[in-house]
Motif scaffolding. Structure first.
Motif, PDB file in Angstrom:
ATOM      1  N   MET A  74       1.000  -1.250   0.326  1.00  0.00           N
ATOM      2  CA  MET A  74      -0.241   0.317   0.330  1.00  0.00           C
ATOM      3  C   MET A  74       0.714   1.190   0.266  1.00  0.00           C
ATOM      4  O   MET A  74       2.195   1.319   0.818  1.00  0.00           O
ATOM      5  N   ALA A  75       0.656   2.645  -1.094  1.00  0.00           N
ATOM      6  CA  ALA A  75       0.785   3.493  -0.935  1.00  0.00           C
ATOM      7  C   ALA A  75      -0.053   4.273   0.554  1.00  0.00           C
ATOM      8  O   ALA A  75      -0.923   4.710   0.082  1.00  0.00           O
ATOM      9  N   VAL A  76       1.308   4.658   1.331  1.00  0.00           N
ATOM     10  CA  VAL A  76       0.606   5.776   1.983  1.00  0.00           C
ATOM     11  C   VAL A  76       0.677   7.630   1.185  1.00  0.00           C
ATOM     12  O   VAL A  76       1.696   8.150   1.199  1.00  0.00           O
ATOM     13  N   ASN A 123       1.189   5.665 -11.597  1.00  0.00           N
ATOM     14  CA  ASN A 123       2.562   4.754 -13.152  1.00  0.00           C
ATOM     15  C   ASN A 123       3.054   4.197 -12.527  1.00  0.00           C
ATOM     16  O   ASN A 123       3.789   3.683 -13.764  1.00  0.00           O
ATOM     17  N   ALA A 124       3.667   3.688 -11.669  1.00  0.00           N
ATOM     18  CA  ALA A 124       4.674   2.774 -11.389  1.00  0.00           C
ATOM     19  C   ALA A 124       4.011   1.422 -10.677  1.00  0.00           C
ATOM     20  O   ALA A 124       4.987   0.560 -10.628  1.00  0.00           O
ATOM     21  N   GLY A 125       2.477   1.473 -10.993  1.00  0.00           N
ATOM     22  CA  GLY A 125       2.396  -0.334 -10.413  1.00  0.00           C
ATOM     23  C   GLY A 125       1.238  -0.041  -9.349  1.00  0.00           C
ATOM     24  O   GLY A 125       0.819  -1.414  -8.787  1.00  0.00           O
ATOM     25  N   ILE A 126       1.169   1.398  -8.867  1.00  0.00           N
ATOM     26  CA  ILE A 126       0.931   1.094  -7.425  1.00  0.00           C
ATOM     27  C   ILE A 126      -0.707   0.920  -7.595  1.00  0.00           C
ATOM     28  O   ILE A 126      -1.370   1.793  -8.582  1.00  0.00           O
ATOM     29  N   ARG A 127      -1.659  -0.316  -6.396  1.00  0.00           N
ATOM     30  CA  ARG A 127      -3.143  -0.608  -7.073  1.00  0.00           C
ATOM     31  C   ARG A 127      -3.791   0.043  -5.676  1.00  0.00           C
ATOM     32  O   ARG A 127      -4.895  -0.193  -5.615  1.00  0.00           O
ATOM     33  N   LEU A 128      -3.420   0.206  -4.766  1.00  0.00           N
ATOM     34  CA  LEU A 128      -3.289   0.002  -3.255  1.00  0.00           C
ATOM     35  C   LEU A 128      -3.451   1.007  -2.706  1.00  0.00           C
ATOM     36  O   LEU A 128      -1.368   1.205  -2.513  1.00  0.00           O
ATOM     37  N   PHE A 129      -3.769   2.392  -2.102  1.00  0.00           N
ATOM     38  CA  PHE A 129      -3.669   3.339  -1.439  1.00  0.00           C
ATOM     39  C   PHE A 129      -4.215   3.595   0.369  1.00  0.00           C
ATOM     40  O   PHE A 129      -5.221   3.187   0.448  1.00  0.00           O
ATOM     41  N   GLY A 130      -3.019   4.027   0.945  1.00  0.00           N
ATOM     42  CA  GLY A 130      -3.898   4.681   2.106  1.00  0.00           C
ATOM     43  C   GLY A 130      -3.699   5.775   2.580  1.00  0.00           C
ATOM     44  O   GLY A 130      -2.845   6.999   2.261  1.00  0.00           O
ATOM     45  N   GLU A 131      -4.882   6.234   3.206  1.00  0.00           N
ATOM     46  CA  GLU A 131      -4.752   7.783   3.332  1.00  0.00           C
ATOM     47  C   GLU A 131      -5.442   8.000   5.214  1.00  0.00           C
ATOM     48  O   GLU A 131      -6.702   7.342   5.611  1.00  0.00           O
ATOM     49  N   ASN A 132      -5.148   8.654   5.872  1.00  0.00           N
ATOM     50  CA  ASN A 132      -5.708   8.642   7.269  1.00  0.00           C
ATOM     51  C   ASN A 132      -6.948   9.748   7.782  1.00  0.00           C
ATOM     52  O   ASN A 132      -7.182   9.666   8.945  1.00  0.00           O
ATOM     53  N   ARG A 133      -7.065  10.572   6.940  1.00  0.00           N
ATOM     54  CA  ARG A 133      -7.812  11.584   6.763  1.00  0.00           C
ATOM     55  C   ARG A 133      -9.277  11.612   5.420  1.00  0.00           C
ATOM     56  O   ARG A 133      -8.675  11.856   4.399  1.00  0.00           O
ATOM     57  N   ILE A 154      -8.436   1.532  -8.566  1.00  0.00           N
ATOM     58  CA  ILE A 154      -7.809   1.654  -7.659  1.00  0.00           C
ATOM     59  C   ILE A 154      -8.940   1.004  -6.247  1.00  0.00           C
ATOM     60  O   ILE A 154      -9.985   1.179  -6.119  1.00  0.00           O
ATOM     61  N   LYS A 155      -7.327   0.813  -4.874  1.00  0.00           N
ATOM     62  CA  LYS A 155      -8.285   0.214  -3.953  1.00  0.00           C
ATOM     63  C   LYS A 155      -7.808   1.464  -2.884  1.00  0.00           C
ATOM     64  O   LYS A 155      -7.122   1.971  -2.796  1.00  0.00           O
ATOM     65  N   LEU A 156      -8.755   2.147  -1.734  1.00  0.00           N
ATOM     66  CA  LEU A 156      -8.396   3.290  -1.118  1.00  0.00           C
ATOM     67  C   LEU A 156      -8.940   2.740   0.470  1.00  0.00           C
ATOM     68  O   LEU A 156      -9.672   2.296   0.429  1.00  0.00           O
ATOM     69  N   SER A 196       3.530 -10.542   8.214  1.00  0.00           N
ATOM     70  CA  SER A 196       2.940  -9.225   7.552  1.00  0.00           C
ATOM     71  C   SER A 196       2.256  -9.522   5.508  1.00  0.00           C
ATOM     72  O   SER A 196       3.226  -9.823   4.805  1.00  0.00           O
ATOM     73  N   SER A 197       0.888  -9.281   5.606  1.00  0.00           N
ATOM     74  CA  SER A 197       0.328  -9.554   4.158  1.00  0.00           C
ATOM     75  C   SER A 197       0.087  -8.151   4.015  1.00  0.00           C
ATOM     76  O   SER A 197      -0.479  -8.656   2.833  1.00  0.00           O
ATOM     77  N   LEU A 198       0.264  -7.263   4.439  1.00  0.00           N
ATOM     78  CA  LEU A 198       0.010  -5.797   3.538  1.00  0.00           C
ATOM     79  C   LEU A 198       0.617  -4.882   4.820  1.00  0.00           C
ATOM     80  O   LEU A 198       1.007  -5.126   5.838  1.00  0.00           O
ATOM     81  N   VAL A 199       1.939  -3.923   3.553  1.00  0.00           N
ATOM     82  CA  VAL A 199       2.715  -3.367   4.637  1.00  0.00           C
ATOM     83  C   VAL A 199       2.312  -1.608   4.147  1.00  0.00           C
ATOM     84  O   VAL A 199       1.284  -1.731   2.452  1.00  0.00           O
ATOM     85  N   ARG A 200       2.011  -0.764   4.753  1.00  0.00           N
ATOM     86  CA  ARG A 200       1.811   0.245   4.201  1.00  0.00           C
ATOM     87  C   ARG A 200       3.029   1.050   4.207  1.00  0.00           C
ATOM     88  O   ARG A 200       3.278   1.796   5.443  1.00  0.00           O
ATOM     89  N   VAL A 201       2.870   1.474   3.431  1.00  0.00           N
ATOM     90  CA  VAL A 201       4.382   2.372   2.968  1.00  0.00           C
ATOM     91  C   VAL A 201       4.542   3.548   2.551  1.00  0.00           C
ATOM     92  O   VAL A 201       3.807   4.048   1.691  1.00  0.00           O
ATOM     93  N   GLY A 202       4.345   5.015   3.701  1.00  0.00           N
ATOM     94  CA  GLY A 202       4.644   6.541   2.705  1.00  0.00           C
ATOM     95  C   GLY A 202       6.449   6.975   2.676  1.00  0.00           C
ATOM     96  O   GLY A 202       6.385   6.810   1.441  1.00  0.00           O
TER      97      GLY A 202
END
Ligand code: PLP
Length: 229
Positions: free
Chosen positions: A31-33, A47-57, A75-77, A216-222
């Motif tokens: 996940m790209a945070v 464009n780099a292929g990320i399809r999962l994003f995380g936001e905190n607000r 996209i999944k958010l 871990s099955s999902l890493v949240r990387v910002g």
């Protein structure tokens, strides 16, 4: 490094960590945070292929993702931060999963608000395993009660657990935090075998390789993707 190179670099580090412990690289979702990041950076990650994003607000996510998601239905958010009760309906229109479910009243609120949804909303229960701000359910008992509460709502579906490790250089302390999430998952699986506990959302820029070694099955990387905030 630009964002595309950073994403590739993180993916290589994920693959290396998987190899060290005999896991398949595709068993870990990245996940790209994108909190605080502008839409242009989010587009680069896409464009780099990320399809999962995380936001905190919720508000910030709505501003950046409402149109972007319409343009890119793949996209999944996920929501990974505190959800105020008055933002629940906005959140439910936008997010594909709420990872930061940390108290029972929030489960009630989500369950009732989402009753009109077309499919159940996936949620993760957030477990407090040691970080300073003490968010998340504090004990295994409270997690069990939360699971029972969620099971009462057909509009919700539990998919697993989430945690934030303490921010420290002490690798043993970080590892202990992730291990307690894995242990909680085993107990919950025994207690609620019909539920899906497959998602373990753990690991951030500072510690995602340790998290992968621990399952871990999902890493949240910002930061490691977008640079410092
Ligand atoms: C900000 C944030 C992240 C990403 O943190 P980085 O250290 O920038 O990778 C992950 N998870 C949660 C819950 C966050 O709030």
């Amino acid at each position: 490094m630009n964002i595309i190179e950073s994403v590739q670099h993180v993916q290589e580090r994920i693959a290396d960590a998987c190899r060290r412990v005999g896991r398949k690289p595709d068993s870990v979702q990245l996940m790209a945070v994108s909190k605080t990041q502008p839409l242009s950076s989010i587009e680069s990650a896409w464009n780099a292929g990320i399809r999962l994003f995380g936001e905190n607000r919720v508000q910030e996510a709505a501003e950046k993702f409402t149109i972007f998601k319409e343009q890119h239905p793949e996209i999944k958010l996920h929501l990974i931060g505190a959800l105020q009760r008055n933002k629940t309906s906005t959140a439910l229109k936008l997010f594909d999963c709420v990872q930061s479910v940390d108290r029972e009243p929030l489960i009630d609120k989500l369950g009732k608000t989402y009753a009109s949804g077309t499919h159940p909303l996936p949620i993760l229960l957030e477990f407090h395993t040691g970080e300073d701000s003490k968010i998340g359910f504090p004990t295994l008992d409270s997690l069990c009660r939360a699971a029972e509460c969620a099971l009462r709502y057909p509009s919700l579906v539990v998919r697993g657990l989430m945690t934030i490790a303490p921010y420290t250089d002490d690798k043993a302390q970080i590892r202990a935090s992730f291990r307690s999430l894995v242990a909680a998952r085993s107990s919950l699986t025994a207690r609620f075998p019909a539920c899906d506990w497959s998602c373990l959302s753990m690991g951030m820029s500072n510690d995602f390789e340790i998290a992968i070694e621990e399952g871990s099955s999902l890493v949240r990387v910002g930061t490691a993707i977008f640079g410092s905030r």
